[in-house]
Write a protein that holds these residues in place. Structure first.
Motif, mmCIF file in Angstrom:
data_model
loop_
_atom_site.group_PDB
_atom_site.id
_atom_site.type_symbol
_atom_site.label_atom_id
_atom_site.label_comp_id
_atom_site.label_asym_id
_atom_site.label_seq_id
_atom_site.Cartn_x
_atom_site.Cartn_y
_atom_site.Cartn_z
ATOM 1 N N ALA A 243 0.828 -1.215 0.000
ATOM 2 C CA ALA A 243 0.000 0.000 0.000
ATOM 3 C C ALA A 243 0.858 1.259 0.000
ATOM 4 O O ALA A 243 0.617 2.194 -0.774
ATOM 5 N N GLY A 247 1.333 4.139 -2.950
ATOM 6 C CA GLY A 247 1.073 5.559 -2.712
ATOM 7 C C GLY A 247 2.286 6.418 -2.993
ATOM 8 O O GLY A 247 2.177 7.538 -3.526
ATOM 9 N N ARG A 267 -5.234 5.648 -7.121
ATOM 10 C CA ARG A 267 -6.443 4.822 -7.071
ATOM 11 C C ARG A 267 -6.114 3.397 -6.668
ATOM 12 O O ARG A 267 -6.866 2.755 -5.913
ATOM 13 N N ARG A 269 -3.796 2.280 -4.712
ATOM 14 C CA ARG A 269 -3.522 2.134 -3.277
ATOM 15 C C ARG A 269 -4.810 1.880 -2.502
ATOM 16 O O ARG A 269 -4.822 1.143 -1.511
ATOM 17 N N THR A 270 -5.895 2.462 -2.974
ATOM 18 C CA THR A 270 -7.155 2.437 -2.228
ATOM 19 C C THR A 270 -7.683 1.032 -1.954
ATOM 20 O O THR A 270 -8.059 0.725 -0.812
ATOM 21 N N ASN A 274 -8.299 -0.364 1.742
ATOM 22 C CA ASN A 274 -9.701 -0.683 2.033
ATOM 23 C C ASN A 274 -9.856 -2.141 2.453
ATOM 24 O O ASN A 274 -10.717 -2.471 3.287
ATOM 25 N N ARG A 283 -8.101 1.290 7.922
ATOM 26 C CA ARG A 283 -7.371 1.265 6.654
ATOM 27 C C ARG A 283 -5.864 1.209 6.850
ATOM 28 O O ARG A 283 -5.137 0.664 6.025
ATOM 29 N N TYR A 313 -5.779 -5.337 -9.374
ATOM 30 C CA TYR A 313 -4.666 -4.437 -9.087
ATOM 31 C C TYR A 313 -3.495 -4.711 -10.025
ATOM 32 O O TYR A 313 -2.920 -3.791 -10.618
#
Length: 499
Positions: A243, A247, A267, A269-270, A274, A283, A313
């Motif tokens: 993650a 980012g 996007r 990373r989300t 999540n 998170r 991903y």
């Protein structure tokens, strides 16, 4: 014997650490660094023993997986010859010892405050009087940035000395809001509060630091983690790595004005963070790791969900990274920008990503493994150019590596087991050291207990403690406009340094 050899997460009796005269202590700990490229200092700190002080130095040997521990008793007033001139990796450790306890460090080249703790020996030293390095010249100018970072909103001051647009020198001063976490670890007697403090050391490394704290506590209380505990923590560590790397890649794209890369990677990373919220309710993994228990067991349903996330991903991540590495405008900003040489990285004791992008295979998962990593045969990803390009490339490849590890581990999910919380009172008069490879690099927590089995000293080292100097070296002879991308390619922690 003039030192004690231990291994990661091992608890020993404090009295078993050999005490020696400072001349022997000096020769021993500088000798390891000078004579072996595999040795580096993981921690060097002071422990109060009444009116006196016990200096404890811990040197890790990456070739053997050993950690060498030695000690020197001092009254805190006797001048000590600085080890920094011989082994620069001790530079910040000795500055902190001088700041905290007032120990005179003779011939230290840069004996300045580090953190301005509330209990510092010299209360006249304040941020307002910090002795920044300066050059008296009509051709040079200074640029100050901070103390509030525009993106991170954490305290830190950067003082540049420039010749036109070219950076000649950068001095980084942190510690504007010394939080006293190490002191609070000792003061707070509640185990849950201590775990909460650990996950607040660096907000983007909640899993890494809390796992390290739990390893210390469980070793001191002689509690053996069950397979589901080890499994959940290790999976979470690798998801945290994925993650944050994702980012950071987004932020690097922002700094070279590549908006598509910034948007796509931001996007991507989300769904990773999540998923951590789906799994553990937060998170960033806060509340996830607790001593002696697996609060949120990993299940086959979560495995199916994560497999789907990885499939989506991976497709988009590979596509955008291929675009970035074929984009001349991005590559021209990455290549040969912010270079740290192998020699400099080794001299300052760099760890984690910084070391591995400079040709140094320093990774706790390989050199001092515990838990699932002992069966993994982890091979650190190593780059050799030490520039922004190397740091971006390493993140890309570590993401793929972490994803492969998690996929492999999901093939065998351990059953959830009943847990008994570790004891609040620990082994008395004991010493424990724990190392974890967080996403930035090597995290080290050391603990010493008193006669009653409670914490007497708790020493924390975030990898940024080693690596801020690498950033200062990286920007020399670069244009000041390249500082943002250099800074973000490291993404060091302000909070993790300000303990």
């Amino acid at each position: 014997m003039n030192h004690l050899t231990i291994h990661n997460h091992q608890t020993i009796a404090l009295e078993d650490i050999p005490r020696m005269a400072y001349a022997d202590f000096y020769d021993l700990n500088t000798g390891w660094i000078k004579n072996s490229e595999h040795c580096h200092c993981v921690n060097y700190f002071g422990h109060r023993t009444g009116k006196d002080l016990l200096l404890i130095c811990c040197v890790a040997d990456d070739a053997t997986g050993s950690i060498y521990v030695s000690a020197h008793p001092t009254n805190g007033h006797t001048p000590l010859e600085s080890m920094t001139a011989v082994a620069p990796c001790y530079e910040r450790f000795e500055r902190e010892l001088h700041e905290n306890f007032g120990i005179p460090m003779v011939n230290h080249p840069w004996l300045k405050p580090v953190r301005y703790p509330h209990h510092r020996a010299d209360q006249t030293q304040t941020m307002d009087t910090y002795p920044f390095y300066s050059i008296d010249s009509e051709e040079l100018h200074e640029v100050g940035v901070g103390p509030i970072h525009a993106g991170i909103i954490e305290p830190g001051h950067f003082r540049f000395i420039c010749n036109g647009e070219q950076i000649l020198h950068l001095e980084i001063q942190l510690g504007y809001q010394h939080r006293g976490i190490e002191a609070l670890m000792v003061k707070n007697k509640n185990l849950l509060r201590r775990a909460t403090l650990a996950e607040a050391i660096a907000g983007d490394t909640a899993i890494g630091h809390t796992t390290t704290f739990c390893n210390v506590w469980e070793s001191l209380s002689q509690w053996e983690p069950t397979p589901d505990v080890v499994y959940a923590r290790t999976l979470a560590l690798e998801l945290e790595r994925m993650a944050i790397h994702t980012g950071d890649l987004s932020a690097v794209c922002t700094d070279v004005a590549y908006q598509l890369g910034s948007s796509v990677l931001g996007r991507l990373r989300t769904p990773i963070v999540n998923f951590m919220q789906e799994w553990g309710g937060n998170r960033l993994g806060k509340g996830f790791v607790r001593p002696g228990q697996c609060v949120f067991p990993f299940t086959s349903q979560l495995s199916d969900r994560l497999t789907t996330i990885f499939t989506e991903y991976e497709r988009d991540f590979n596509e955008i990274m291929d675009e970035i590495f074929q984009l001349p405008s991005a590559l021209s900003r990455f290549e040969r920008t912010g270079v740290v040489s192998t020699e400099d990285a080794r001299a300052i004791g760099a760890v984690g990503m910084v070391a591995r992008t400079c040709g140094i295979a320093r990774d706790i998962r390989a050199t001092h493994p515990t838990g699932l990593y002992t069966t993994l045969a982890h091979a650190p990803i190593v780059k050799h150019h030490g520039d922004v390009y190397a740091r971006v490339s390493l993140r890309r490849e570590e993401i793929a590596q972490s994803m492969a590890y998690v996929r492999e581990w999901m093939n065998t999910i351990p059953e959830s087991s009943l847990h008994t919380e570790p004891a609040q009172r620990l082994q008395p008069n004991a010493f424990t050291l724990s190392l974890t490879e967080g996403w930035r690099g090597e995290i080290c927590h050391c603990a010493i207990t008193d006669d009653n089995g409670d914490l007497a000293t708790y020493k924390i080292k975030d990898p940024s403690f080693h690596n801020w100097m690498a950033l200062a070296l990286a920007v020399r002879n670069n244009e000041i406009s390249d500082f943002p991308i250099c800074n973000k390619s490291f993404n060091l922690s302000y909070a993790g340094h300000d303990l």
